[in-house]
Every structure is written in structure tokens, then in C-alpha cells.
Design a protein around this motif. Structure first.
Motif, PDB file in Angstrom:
ATOM      1  N   ILE A 235       0.847  -1.199   0.000  1.00  0.00           N
ATOM      2  CA  ILE A 235       0.000   0.000   0.000  1.00  0.00           C
ATOM      3  C   ILE A 235       0.877   1.242   0.000  1.00  0.00           C
ATOM      4  CG2 ILE A 235      -0.467  -0.563   2.466  1.00  0.00           C
ATOM      5  CD1 ILE A 235      -2.677   1.595   2.319  1.00  0.00           C
ATOM      6  N   ASP A 236       0.721   2.039  -1.050  1.00  0.00           N
ATOM      7  CA  ASP A 236       1.396   3.330  -1.180  1.00  0.00           C
ATOM      8  C   ASP A 236       0.284   4.356  -1.228  1.00  0.00           C
ATOM      9  OD1 ASP A 236       2.731   5.627  -1.931  1.00  0.00           O
ATOM     10  OD2 ASP A 236       3.904   4.676  -3.521  1.00  0.00           O
ATOM     11  N   ALA A 237       0.020   4.990  -0.089  1.00  0.00           N
ATOM     12  CA  ALA A 237      -1.117   5.908  -0.003  1.00  0.00           C
ATOM     13  C   ALA A 237      -0.774   7.059   0.922  1.00  0.00           C
ATOM     14  CB  ALA A 237      -2.349   5.164   0.515  1.00  0.00           C
ATOM     15  N   ALA A 246       1.488  13.822   2.528  1.00  0.00           N
ATOM     16  CA  ALA A 246       2.258  12.670   3.013  1.00  0.00           C
ATOM     17  C   ALA A 246       2.307  11.661   1.874  1.00  0.00           C
ATOM     18  CB  ALA A 246       1.594  12.054   4.233  1.00  0.00           C
ATOM     19  N   ASP A 247       3.361  10.856   1.832  1.00  0.00           N
ATOM     20  CA  ASP A 247       3.558   9.857   0.765  1.00  0.00           C
ATOM     21  C   ASP A 247       4.182   8.629   1.430  1.00  0.00           C
ATOM     22  OD1 ASP A 247       4.146   8.421  -1.501  1.00  0.00           O
ATOM     23  OD2 ASP A 247       5.655   9.818  -2.266  1.00  0.00           O
ATOM     24  N   VAL A 248       3.361   7.617   1.691  1.00  0.00           N
ATOM     25  CA  VAL A 248       3.756   6.549   2.621  1.00  0.00           C
ATOM     26  C   VAL A 248       3.507   5.182   1.991  1.00  0.00           C
ATOM     27  CG1 VAL A 248       3.246   5.511   4.871  1.00  0.00           C
ATOM     28  CG2 VAL A 248       3.191   8.007   4.609  1.00  0.00           C
ATOM     29  N   GLY A 327      14.095   8.329  -3.605  1.00  0.00           N
ATOM     30  CA  GLY A 327      13.047   9.199  -3.073  1.00  0.00           C
ATOM     31  C   GLY A 327      13.061  10.555  -3.744  1.00  0.00           C
ATOM     32  N   HIS A 328      12.331  11.488  -3.153  1.00  0.00           N
ATOM     33  CA  HIS A 328      12.099  12.792  -3.779  1.00  0.00           C
ATOM     34  C   HIS A 328      11.681  13.793  -2.727  1.00  0.00           C
ATOM     35  CE1 HIS A 328       7.885  11.708  -3.193  1.00  0.00           C
ATOM     36  NE2 HIS A 328       8.226  10.503  -3.624  1.00  0.00           N
ATOM     37  N   TYR A 329      11.813  15.077  -3.054  1.00  0.00           N
ATOM     38  CA  TYR A 329      11.287  16.139  -2.196  1.00  0.00           C
ATOM     39  C   TYR A 329       9.780  15.967  -2.032  1.00  0.00           C
ATOM     40  CZ  TYR A 329      15.305  19.389  -1.993  1.00  0.00           C
ATOM     41  OH  TYR A 329      16.487  20.017  -1.730  1.00  0.00           O
ATOM     42  N   VAL A 334       3.480  16.116  -4.077  1.00  0.00           N
ATOM     43  CA  VAL A 334       4.046  14.808  -3.708  1.00  0.00           C
ATOM     44  C   VAL A 334       5.472  14.713  -4.238  1.00  0.00           C
ATOM     45  CG1 VAL A 334       3.809  12.325  -3.946  1.00  0.00           C
ATOM     46  CG2 VAL A 334       1.798  13.752  -3.670  1.00  0.00           C
ATOM     47  N   HIS A 335       5.674  15.152  -5.453  1.00  0.00           N
ATOM     48  CA  HIS A 335       7.028  15.258  -5.995  1.00  0.00           C
ATOM     49  C   HIS A 335       7.343  16.748  -6.056  1.00  0.00           C
ATOM     50  CE1 HIS A 335       6.245  11.121  -8.054  1.00  0.00           C
ATOM     51  NE2 HIS A 335       6.550  10.998  -6.791  1.00  0.00           N
ATOM     52  N   ASP A 336       7.776  17.278  -4.944  1.00  0.00           N
ATOM     53  CA  ASP A 336       7.972  18.725  -4.848  1.00  0.00           C
ATOM     54  C   ASP A 336       9.092  19.177  -5.791  1.00  0.00           C
ATOM     55  OD1 ASP A 336       6.578  20.712  -3.561  1.00  0.00           O
ATOM     56  OD2 ASP A 336       7.841  20.761  -1.780  1.00  0.00           O
ATOM     57  N   ILE A 372      12.273   8.477   1.793  1.00  0.00           N
ATOM     58  CA  ILE A 372      13.264   7.404   1.645  1.00  0.00           C
ATOM     59  C   ILE A 372      12.443   6.153   1.354  1.00  0.00           C
ATOM     60  CG2 ILE A 372      14.972   5.963   2.830  1.00  0.00           C
ATOM     61  CD1 ILE A 372      16.167   8.672   2.273  1.00  0.00           C
ATOM     62  N   GLU A 373      12.534   5.644   0.117  1.00  0.00           N
ATOM     63  CA  GLU A 373      11.629   4.575  -0.308  1.00  0.00           C
ATOM     64  C   GLU A 373      12.307   3.507  -1.164  1.00  0.00           C
ATOM     65  OE1 GLU A 373       8.698   5.802  -3.313  1.00  0.00           O
ATOM     66  OE2 GLU A 373       9.313   7.877  -2.957  1.00  0.00           O
ATOM     67  N   PRO A 374      13.227   2.764  -0.562  1.00  0.00           N
ATOM     68  CA  PRO A 374      13.841   1.677  -1.330  1.00  0.00           C
ATOM     69  C   PRO A 374      12.820   0.596  -1.654  1.00  0.00           C
ATOM     70  CG  PRO A 374      14.406   1.471   0.993  1.00  0.00           C
ATOM     71  CD  PRO A 374      13.673   2.780   0.844  1.00  0.00           C
ATOM     72  N   ILE A 411       9.121   0.288   1.001  1.00  0.00           N
ATOM     73  CA  ILE A 411       8.896   0.854   2.331  1.00  0.00           C
ATOM     74  C   ILE A 411       9.288   2.317   2.243  1.00  0.00           C
ATOM     75  CG2 ILE A 411       9.562   0.772   4.765  1.00  0.00           C
ATOM     76  CD1 ILE A 411      10.098  -2.297   4.255  1.00  0.00           C
ATOM     77  N   GLU A 412       8.337   3.178   2.518  1.00  0.00           N
ATOM     78  CA  GLU A 412       8.522   4.611   2.240  1.00  0.00           C
ATOM     79  C   GLU A 412       8.144   5.460   3.450  1.00  0.00           C
ATOM     80  OE1 GLU A 412       5.926   6.198  -0.835  1.00  0.00           O
ATOM     81  OE2 GLU A 412       7.311   7.861  -1.156  1.00  0.00           O
ATOM     82  N   ASP A 413       9.114   6.210   3.945  1.00  0.00           N
ATOM     83  CA  ASP A 413       8.885   7.147   5.048  1.00  0.00           C
ATOM     84  C   ASP A 413       9.160   8.572   4.578  1.00  0.00           C
ATOM     85  OD1 ASP A 413       8.360   5.078   6.806  1.00  0.00           O
ATOM     86  OD2 ASP A 413      10.376   5.059   7.672  1.00  0.00           O
TER      87      ASP A 413
HETATM   88  N1  GLY Z   1       3.467   7.608  -4.388  1.00  0.00           N
HETATM   89  C1  GLY Z   1       4.348   8.042  -5.381  1.00  0.00           C
HETATM   90  C2  GLY Z   1       5.748   7.963  -4.956  1.00  0.00           C
HETATM   91  O1  GLY Z   1       6.072   7.262  -4.016  1.00  0.00           O
HETATM   92  O2  GLY Z   1       6.605   8.635  -5.458  1.00  0.00           O
END
Ligand code: GLY
Ligand code: MN
Ligand code: MN
Length: 432
Positions: A235-237, A246-248, A327-329, A334-336, A372-374, A411-413
Motif C-alpha cells: 500500500i502506497d497511499a 504525506a507519501d507513505v 526518493g524525492h522532495y 508529492v514530488h515537490d 526514503i523509499e527503497p 517501504i517509504e517514510d
Molecule cells: N506515491 C508516489 C511515490 O512514491 O513517489
């Protein structure tokens, strides 16, 4: 709102004014005019597409659902908000503005979008910013450059967005264990976050089994899997708070005794080790390259690839399993914006060769917020390419094939960089 957001917002507006003052002076403009955006009609129809507000507007005014508004700012003066409030019995007009933010603006209600013009500054040069506007490059680059340092108000909004997202994630995990479909999990998420679909910062990615191998899987399958065929959930929500996102992402195994569960734990440990390395002065591309070494180490330890970690990276085999950036800003978008900027002039910093999907090359500084989303995936077209490559012989294919049904792991924080490390806003939200 009577909480401390009120005070933080006053400071935030003061910072925005200083930034605008500098940007206007350097680009030789006298006034700033930021358009919220217009409604767009669907082709051959009288229905509108969902409205997405200009991020440059919502950083000033926490209103995300009212088009045709303008923010007008002249250094030394109170910002002037032109607020669209039509007479309309077909649609619900925006409510008259109230709340913690209104005292910071001179507010003029406009009934028609065209009425805005008569309020634009009569003298001097005005920099118009927004979709289809002039967007003077020098000025916009300065604003984008400075946006990377989040104010305390923005950090608080991002924390609250994470708390909201964590509520949704918990509801989805429960639904997953109860046997819900992807569509039902999506509805569970909306209800738990109190968001409509349009209010989400991005489309929910709720992927069972091999669907998790599709990086942006926006489909919501309605077919129910029987319990024996339910293997995994990715789940990426996200969620929004006052326009900040938030992007988790979390990944779960249906069976805590299987090896996929161990793989998730190994990825979680690697992800936390990367987070521990975040501090001012580190290079984000280096973190990304180190992530490849950590994932390569997992590929070796779990016997997916019969090489050591260094060779797996050197032969670029890790890129078949981890094909996106670390990852990204994150912030208003969401992608700043601004992740590649070398300076405020708009010069950019190149991505490392062979890593085209990395979205952040700029130096890490306190008040930056990024993800950070490896990930580690079993992606059919990429595995096919790997099988056809000269490195195919190093891959333990029976083992890889047995993991295809799980799709993959991400896994994304969301991290805010502090003076000597980082604040993990996502872990705090899940633990809170
Ligand atoms: N949810 C889009 C991303 O993780 O970049
Ligand atoms: Mn992300
Ligand atoms: Mn994400």
C-alpha cells in the motif's frame, strides 16, 4: 483553529513575504500575482475535471478547492486575496473565508473570474505566476529554490498529513487480514483518512500479490481472492493537511511464517539504516547508491543472485530489482519541485550515470523534507530483460520465480532533515 498552528502560520507568512521580497527585488518586479488556477471543462461536456490548485497559491492560502482566486502581494503591504464566490444555484459556491488564516489578508470577494483584473496593481511591474501565466523564470526559480527549506508551519502540516495517512494504513492492514478486495481496501482508506478520492495527494496504490510489481498500480481490483491465493499487500497511499502531502508505503505478507515476511524485515532494516544516514551535508545520490549496495546484499543473502553485493551492483543487476530512485522532495506537491537545482539561477545537478529515475540530486540541508523509499520487486518485463542478458547465469531463477506471486516490497517514510540528523514523521505517526 486555536492550536499552535495559528502561531506557526503567522511566522510562515512572514517568511513567505521575505522570500517574495527577495525574489521580486532580484528579478526586478514590483508586485507578485499568484493565480489559484482555473476550472477545466471535459471535452464535449459541461462537466469539469477535478480542480488541482497551483502549489504557489496554496503555500500562502490554505484553500485547495476554490479556483479563480488570486493572491496579490506588494512588498510592505498586507497580502490581498481575491476570493471567488459566484452567485450560482447549479454548484455550491465557496464559503466566505473564515479561520486562523484570514486575518493575514485583505480579502475581496469576486463574483466573476474576469472581475480579478480590476484589482491588479495599476502601477509598476507585476510578476504573474500560475498555469498559463507569464511565470518569469528568474523569479520562479528563486521561489522554487527557497521552497526546499520548510517553515515550522509546513513541518507541522506534514506531520499531521502523516498522522492522517497512518490512520488509513492501519485500516487497510485490518481489511487485508479480513480478506477485503483492493477496491474495498481503497474505500476503507478513504473512510479512515476522511478524504474523498479527489482530496488525496495522489491516487492510492493498493496492490495485492503480483500487482505490487507495478510501481504505480492505480487500478482497484474488485475480484475477491480466496484465502489460499492471498500472499501480499503493498500500500502506497498518502494524505493531505492544509495542502501539504504525506507519501507513505508499507508492504505486508499474508503469512508471517513465510520467507517473504523475512524479506520484508530485511528491507525494513535496510530502509531504517538509510534513514539513519540522513543528516545535513550528505549527498542524496550517495544515499541512493548505498541503497543499491544494501539491496544487493539482500539479493545475495536470500540467494536470489549468486554473486556478492559489490558484484551485483557493479554488473547493474540490482537495478532490475530496484528500478526507481530512492526518493524525492515532498511538501506542497508529492514530488515537490527543486530537487535538481544547483542554485537559485536554475542550473541543475546531473543524476549519476545509469540512474535516470533519481529525482533528487541537490545537497541535503536542515529543513529539507524528502522520502526514503527503497524497493525490491519481481517485475515481469524487467526479469525477462535480465534473463536475456549476459548476467542471467548469476540469477537463481527457481528462487526468483517462486517470489513473483508476491509482486514486491517498497517501504517509504517521510523525513524532515534536522540540524544533526532527521525526524522520521512517518514512523512517529505510526507509533503515535
Ligand atoms: N506515491 C508516489 C511515490 O512514491 O513517489
Ligand atoms: Mn514517494
Ligand atoms: Mn509513495
Amino acid at each position: 483553529m486555536t492550536d499552535r498552528l495559528n502561531t506557526l502560520y503567522s511566522e510562515h507568512i512572514a517568511t513567505l513575504k521575505q522570500r517574495a521580497d527577495r525574489a521580486l527585488a532580484e528579478s526586478k518586479y514590483d508586485h507578485l500575482a499568484v493565480h489559484a488556477g482555473a476550472q477545466r471543462l471535459q471535452f464535449l461536456d459541461d462537466m469539469y475535471y477535478p480542480f488541482k490548485v497551483n502549489p504557489q497559491f496554496k503555500t500562502w492560502v490554505p484553500v485547495v478547492d476554490n479556483p479563480h482566486c488570486w493572491l496579490l502581494y506588494t512588498p510592505g503591504k498586507k497580502p490581498h486575496l481575491l476570493y471567488w464566490q459566484p452567485v450560482d444555484y447549479w454548484h455550491k459556491p465557496a464559503d466566505t473565508p473564515t479561520g486562523f488564516w484570514v486575518e493575514h489578508f485583505e480579502i475581496t470577494l469576486i463574483a466573476n473570474p474576469e472581475d480579478a483584473k480590476q484589482h491588479f496593481p495599476a502601477n509598476g511591474r507585476t510578476a504573474f505566476v500560475g498555469e498559463g501565466e507569464e511565470n518569469p523564470e528568474t523569479l520562479v526559480n528563486i521561489l522554487h529554490w527557497e521552497r526546499a527549506w520548510k517553515t515550522d508551519y509546513e513541518l507541522e502540516c506534514l506531520r499531521r498529513a502523516n498522522v492522517r495517512a497512518a490512520r488509513g494504513h492501519r485500516a487497510v492492514l485490518k481489511g487485508f487480514h479480513d480478506g477485503a478486495t483492493e477496491y474495498e481496501l481503497h474505500i476503507d482508506y478513504l473512510r479512515a483518512t476522511d478524504h474523498t478520492e479527489e482530496e488525496l495527494p495522489y491516487g492510492n496504490i493498493i496492490a495485492l500479490n503480483e500487482h505490487a510489481s507495478v510501481l504505480h498500480y492505480y487500478f482497484h481490483e474488485r475480484e475477491r481472492l480466496d484465502p489460499a491465493r492471498r500472499h501480499s499487500l503493498l500500500i502506497d497511499a498518502g494524505a493531505a493537511f492544509n495542502g501539504y502531502a504525506a507519501d507513505v508505503t508499507r508492504t505486508y505478507s499474508a503469512n508471517e511464517n513465510d520467507e517473504f515476511h523475512d524479506l520484508i524485515l530485511a528491507m525494513d532494516e535496510a530502509q531504517q539504516a538509510i534513514c539513519d544516514d540522513v543528516r545535513p551535508g550528505v549527498s542524496y545520490p550517495d544515499l541512493h547508491l548505498q541503497a543499491h549496495h544494501r539491496i544487493a546484499d539482500i539479493l545475495a543473502r536470500f540467494n536470489f543472485v549468486n554473486l556478492d553485493a559489490a558484484a551485483i551492483v557493479e554488473k547493474r543487476i540490482s537495478s532490475f530489482f530496484f528500478p526507481h530512485g530512492l526518493g524525492h522532495y515532498l511538501g506542497l506537491q508529492v514530488h515537490d519541485v527543486g530537487g535538481f537545482m544547483a542554485d537559485k539561477s536554475g542550473r541543475t545537478i546531473e543524476k549519476p550515470e545509469g540512474h535516470p529515475y533519481l529525482r533528487l540530486t541537490r545537497g541535503v540541508e536542515a529543513r529539507n523534507v524528502f522520502t526514503i523509499e527503497p524497493g525490491l520487486y519481481f517485475i515481469e518485463p524487467l526479469l525477462k530483460e535480465l534473463a536475456a542478458s549476459e548476467n542471467s547465469g548469476f540469477v537463481n531463477w527457481p528462487k526468483v520465480d517462486s517470489f513473483r506471486k508476491f509482486g514486491g516490497i517498497r517501504i517509504e517514510d517521510n523525513l524532515a532533515v534536522t540540524e544533526n540528523g532527521s525526524e522520521n514523521m512517518t514512523r512517529a505517526a505510526f507509533n503515535g
